[in-house]
Motif scaffolding. Sequence first.
Motif, PDB file in Angstrom:
ATOM      1  N   LEU A  94       0.828  -1.206   0.000  1.00 38.97           N
ATOM      2  CA  LEU A  94       0.000   0.000   0.000  1.00 38.97           C
ATOM      3  C   LEU A  94       0.861   1.253   0.000  1.00 38.97           C
ATOM      4  O   LEU A  94       0.546   2.241  -0.689  1.00 38.97           O
ATOM      5  N   ALA A  95       1.957   1.239   0.759  1.00 38.84           N
ATOM      6  CA  ALA A  95       2.859   2.391   0.776  1.00 38.84           C
ATOM      7  C   ALA A  95       3.493   2.599  -0.597  1.00 38.84           C
ATOM      8  O   ALA A  95       3.566   3.731  -1.107  1.00 38.84           O
ATOM      9  N   ALA A  96       3.962   1.504  -1.201  1.00 42.27           N
ATOM     10  CA  ALA A  96       4.558   1.602  -2.530  1.00 42.27           C
ATOM     11  C   ALA A  96       3.531   2.071  -3.554  1.00 42.27           C
ATOM     12  O   ALA A  96       3.849   2.842  -4.468  1.00 42.27           O
ATOM     13  N   PHE A  97       2.283   1.613  -3.402  1.00 38.83           N
ATOM     14  CA  PHE A  97       1.230   2.012  -4.326  1.00 38.83           C
ATOM     15  C   PHE A  97       0.997   3.520  -4.280  1.00 38.83           C
ATOM     16  O   PHE A  97       0.829   4.165  -5.317  1.00 38.83           O
ATOM     17  N   VAL A  98       0.987   4.081  -3.080  1.00 36.82           N
ATOM     18  CA  VAL A  98       0.778   5.525  -2.941  1.00 36.82           C
ATOM     19  C   VAL A  98       1.899   6.302  -3.631  1.00 36.82           C
ATOM     20  O   VAL A  98       1.652   7.263  -4.376  1.00 36.82           O
ATOM     21  N   VAL A  99       3.138   5.905  -3.386  1.00 35.68           N
ATOM     22  CA  VAL A  99       4.284   6.597  -3.991  1.00 35.68           C
ATOM     23  C   VAL A  99       4.273   6.450  -5.505  1.00 35.68           C
ATOM     24  O   VAL A  99       4.429   7.425  -6.254  1.00 35.68           O
ATOM     25  N   LEU A 100       4.058   5.218  -5.972  1.00 34.98           N
ATOM     26  CA  LEU A 100       4.070   4.969  -7.415  1.00 34.98           C
ATOM     27  C   LEU A 100       2.895   5.633  -8.114  1.00 34.98           C
ATOM     28  O   LEU A 100       2.991   6.026  -9.281  1.00 34.98           O
ATOM     29  N   THR A 101       1.768   5.776  -7.405  1.00 41.34           N
ATOM     30  CA  THR A 101       0.617   6.463  -7.995  1.00 41.34           C
ATOM     31  C   THR A 101       0.963   7.912  -8.314  1.00 41.34           C
ATOM     32  O   THR A 101       0.598   8.440  -9.378  1.00 41.34           O
ATOM     33  N   PHE A 102       1.659   8.569  -7.390  1.00 44.72           N
ATOM     34  CA  PHE A 102       2.073   9.960  -7.623  1.00 44.72           C
ATOM     35  C   PHE A 102       2.952  10.053  -8.869  1.00 44.72           C
ATOM     36  O   PHE A 102       2.737  10.914  -9.731  1.00 44.72           O
ATOM     37  N   PHE A 127       3.182   7.803 -11.304  1.00 49.08           N
ATOM     38  CA  PHE A 127       2.416   7.346 -12.462  1.00 49.08           C
ATOM     39  C   PHE A 127       1.535   8.456 -13.025  1.00 49.08           C
ATOM     40  O   PHE A 127       1.475   8.665 -14.246  1.00 49.08           O
ATOM     41  N   ARG A 128       0.863   9.183 -12.145  1.00 46.67           N
ATOM     42  CA  ARG A 128      -0.034  10.242 -12.609  1.00 46.67           C
ATOM     43  C   ARG A 128       0.750  11.377 -13.267  1.00 46.67           C
ATOM     44  O   ARG A 128       0.296  11.968 -14.262  1.00 46.67           O
ATOM     45  N   ARG A 129       1.911  11.691 -12.731  1.00 44.41           N
ATOM     46  CA  ARG A 129       2.739  12.722 -13.366  1.00 44.41           C
ATOM     47  C   ARG A 129       3.212  12.273 -14.741  1.00 44.41           C
ATOM     48  O   ARG A 129       3.234  13.064 -15.696  1.00 44.41           O
ATOM     49  N   LEU A 130       3.564  10.984 -14.839  1.00 45.27           N
ATOM     50  CA  LEU A 130       4.015  10.458 -16.125  1.00 45.27           C
ATOM     51  C   LEU A 130       2.883  10.479 -17.149  1.00 45.27           C
ATOM     52  O   LEU A 130       3.081  10.896 -18.299  1.00 45.27           O
ATOM     53  N   MET A 131       1.703  10.036 -16.748  1.00 42.19           N
ATOM     54  CA  MET A 131       0.572   9.966 -17.669  1.00 42.19           C
ATOM     55  C   MET A 131       0.157  11.345 -18.175  1.00 42.19           C
ATOM     56  O   MET A 131      -0.321  11.493 -19.303  1.00 42.19           O
ATOM     57  N   ALA A 132       0.331  12.358 -17.351  1.00 45.69           N
ATOM     58  CA  ALA A 132      -0.043  13.715 -17.762  1.00 45.69           C
ATOM     59  C   ALA A 132       0.919  14.289 -18.797  1.00 45.69           C
ATOM     60  O   ALA A 132       0.563  15.223 -19.524  1.00 45.69           O
ATOM     61  N   ARG A 133       2.102  13.712 -18.897  1.00 42.79           N
ATOM     62  CA  ARG A 133       3.133  14.277 -19.782  1.00 42.79           C
ATOM     63  C   ARG A 133       3.322  13.524 -21.091  1.00 42.79           C
ATOM     64  O   ARG A 133       3.818  14.086 -22.057  1.00 42.79           O
ATOM     65  N   ILE A 134       2.967  12.248 -21.131  1.00 42.54           N
ATOM     66  CA  ILE A 134       3.239  11.456 -22.332  1.00 42.54           C
ATOM     67  C   ILE A 134       2.112  11.615 -23.346  1.00 42.54           C
ATOM     68  O   ILE A 134       0.983  11.988 -22.989  1.00 42.54           O
ATOM     69  N   PRO A 135       2.370  11.332 -24.643  1.00 39.32           N
ATOM     70  CA  PRO A 135       1.332  11.431 -25.680  1.00 39.32           C
ATOM     71  C   PRO A 135       0.182  10.465 -25.420  1.00 39.32           C
ATOM     72  O   PRO A 135       0.337   9.435 -24.747  1.00 39.32           O
ATOM     73  N   GLY A 136      -0.982  10.807 -25.985  1.00 41.12           N
ATOM     74  CA  GLY A 136      -2.177  10.004 -25.763  1.00 41.12           C
ATOM     75  C   GLY A 136      -2.010   8.561 -26.197  1.00 41.12           C
ATOM     76  O   GLY A 136      -2.505   7.638 -25.529  1.00 41.12           O
ATOM     77  N   GLY A 137      -1.307   8.323 -27.317  1.00 40.64           N
ATOM     78  CA  GLY A 137      -1.134   6.963 -27.797  1.00 40.64           C
ATOM     79  C   GLY A 137      -0.335   6.094 -26.854  1.00 40.64           C
ATOM     80  O   GLY A 137      -0.581   4.891 -26.727  1.00 40.64           O
ATOM     81  N   ASP A 138       0.637   6.700 -26.173  1.00 40.66           N
ATOM     82  CA  ASP A 138       1.473   5.944 -25.232  1.00 40.66           C
ATOM     83  C   ASP A 138       0.744   5.615 -23.936  1.00 40.66           C
ATOM     84  O   ASP A 138       1.123   4.682 -23.222  1.00 40.66           O
ATOM     85  N   ARG A 139      -0.292   6.397 -23.621  1.00 46.82           N
ATOM     86  CA  ARG A 139      -0.990   6.192 -22.348  1.00 46.82           C
ATOM     87  C   ARG A 139      -1.660   4.822 -22.274  1.00 46.82           C
ATOM     88  O   ARG A 139      -1.745   4.229 -21.197  1.00 46.82           O
ATOM     89  N   TRP A 140      -2.119   4.314 -23.397  1.00 47.35           N
ATOM     90  CA  TRP A 140      -2.760   3.004 -23.382  1.00 47.35           C
ATOM     91  C   TRP A 140      -1.779   1.914 -22.965  1.00 47.35           C
ATOM     92  O   TRP A 140      -2.107   1.035 -22.167  1.00 47.35           O
ATOM     93  N   TYR A 141      -0.560   1.979 -23.498  1.00 53.00           N
ATOM     94  CA  TYR A 141       0.448   0.971 -23.158  1.00 53.00           C
ATOM     95  C   TYR A 141       0.877   1.099 -21.701  1.00 53.00           C
ATOM     96  O   TYR A 141       0.999   0.108 -20.981  1.00 53.00           O
ATOM     97  N   VAL A 142       1.114   2.339 -21.266  1.00 53.22           N
ATOM     98  CA  VAL A 142       1.544   2.556 -19.885  1.00 53.22           C
ATOM     99  C   VAL A 142       0.447   2.125 -18.909  1.00 53.22           C
ATOM    100  O   VAL A 142       0.731   1.588 -17.829  1.00 53.22           O
ATOM    101  N   ALA A 143      -0.816   2.343 -19.295  1.00 56.92           N
ATOM    102  CA  ALA A 143      -1.933   1.917 -18.446  1.00 56.92           C
ATOM    103  C   ALA A 143      -1.927   0.402 -18.250  1.00 56.92           C
ATOM    104  O   ALA A 143      -2.190  -0.092 -17.144  1.00 56.92           O
ATOM    105  N   LEU A 144      -1.611  -0.336 -19.305  1.00 57.25           N
ATOM    106  CA  LEU A 144      -1.546  -1.795 -19.188  1.00 57.25           C
ATOM    107  C   LEU A 144      -0.368  -2.224 -18.318  1.00 57.25           C
ATOM    108  O   LEU A 144      -0.489  -3.161 -17.518  1.00 57.25           O
TER     109      LEU A 144
END
Length: 402
Positions: free
Chosen positions: A204-212, A214-231
């Motif tokens: 749970l602790a790792a999830f909280v840190v990685l979520t922060f 992950f969300r920063r990464l998803m906001a910066r990458i192109p839309g097409g890449d978000r599908w792969y990163v989401a998987l």
Amino acid sequence: MNTTEIFLLAMLLIFVAPYLVWRLGRTDYFAPLVVVQIIMGIVLGPGVLGAVFPDYHTFVFNPDVVKSLNGIAWWGVMLFVMLAGMELDLKKAWQHRRESVTTAGLSLGMPLLFGCAAAALLLNYEGWMGVKAADWQFTLGIGMACAVTALPVLVLLMEKLAILRQPMGQRILRYASLDDVAIWGVLALILLDWNRVGRQLGFLAAFVVLTFLFRRLMARIPGGDRWYVALFWLIVCSFGADWAGLHFMVGAFLAGVVMDAGWFEQDKLDSLFKTVLLVLMPVFFLSTGLRTQWNMGSYSVFFVAGLLLVASVGGKLLGARMAGKVLRWKEGEASIIGWLLQTKGLIEIIFANILLDKQIITSETFTALLLMAAASTMLTIPVVYPKLNKVQNRRLVEQASS
């Protein structure tokens, strides 16, 4: 035949049988295709098909084929649960927090109490509680199973009733969203393994840190890449939750909750959701059906299923009626909202699967919950449709008279 050929025969049976029943039987009014698939999963299991044609059932669903089907089912349900998590719009729930919290709390709390009472009754009889469950785990697990609302199936049913984009539909989504978060949170508590609590807290602790991150990464990458990163994110979260002793579906749901639907094109999300339902989830229903057992006799299982159905429906309707009194809803709204929120569908099956995997319930209890979920979902449209027409006609008359 070799394993590949038998596997393809099993896949043909999985997809053809429900479709023919749905299409030729014209069941769409009371049992949409997804409900028929759930029921056919039970029928194709050992409790029905296996009992009538044991040799054929053993030949088609042999261990090698079942392993292959389970792999497809796991991946399909991971995607489905992730998309269910993405359906939650907590921002809207916060904007209407008094109404949302009141309704969600009552519509969750009342069936939870009724379900716990039913579980307390079952504790007096052998064969219903799993070998690794404490009394409180079994009681709370059954209670939450009665309180579950199937958010993705609810979306499909409201779309069928043409109220999804209307104010009432959006309200119901908010209530169901909050209940969904609470249900998975309580499930995590039920599954908490005190011998592995350090590992689970670490996840749970790792999830909280990685979520922060992950969300920063998803906001910066192109839309097409978000599908792969989401998987990638889905797989990592599911693996971490399972490794920690929770369940991979808990991780899949958490992966979806922290994603913003706005990162993706809505039409593509809707398309993916429908594709998962069409292509992958029928295999999950079949793998679920293979777990159904009738060892305690049909009458006992059906009696328990009926008991749990009464607890679930009665609790939801009472909770919605209490919320309607407090919030002063218009006449007829509480009944419609209560019946829609009692829809169980897929989330109930997923919830029960996890309880069975962790041996909190037995296969007989699982079968009873499965039957309850099918009956609950089948009741929704036939009951709600005339009620909704009555409310809408009353509003038209009021508008015409004014």
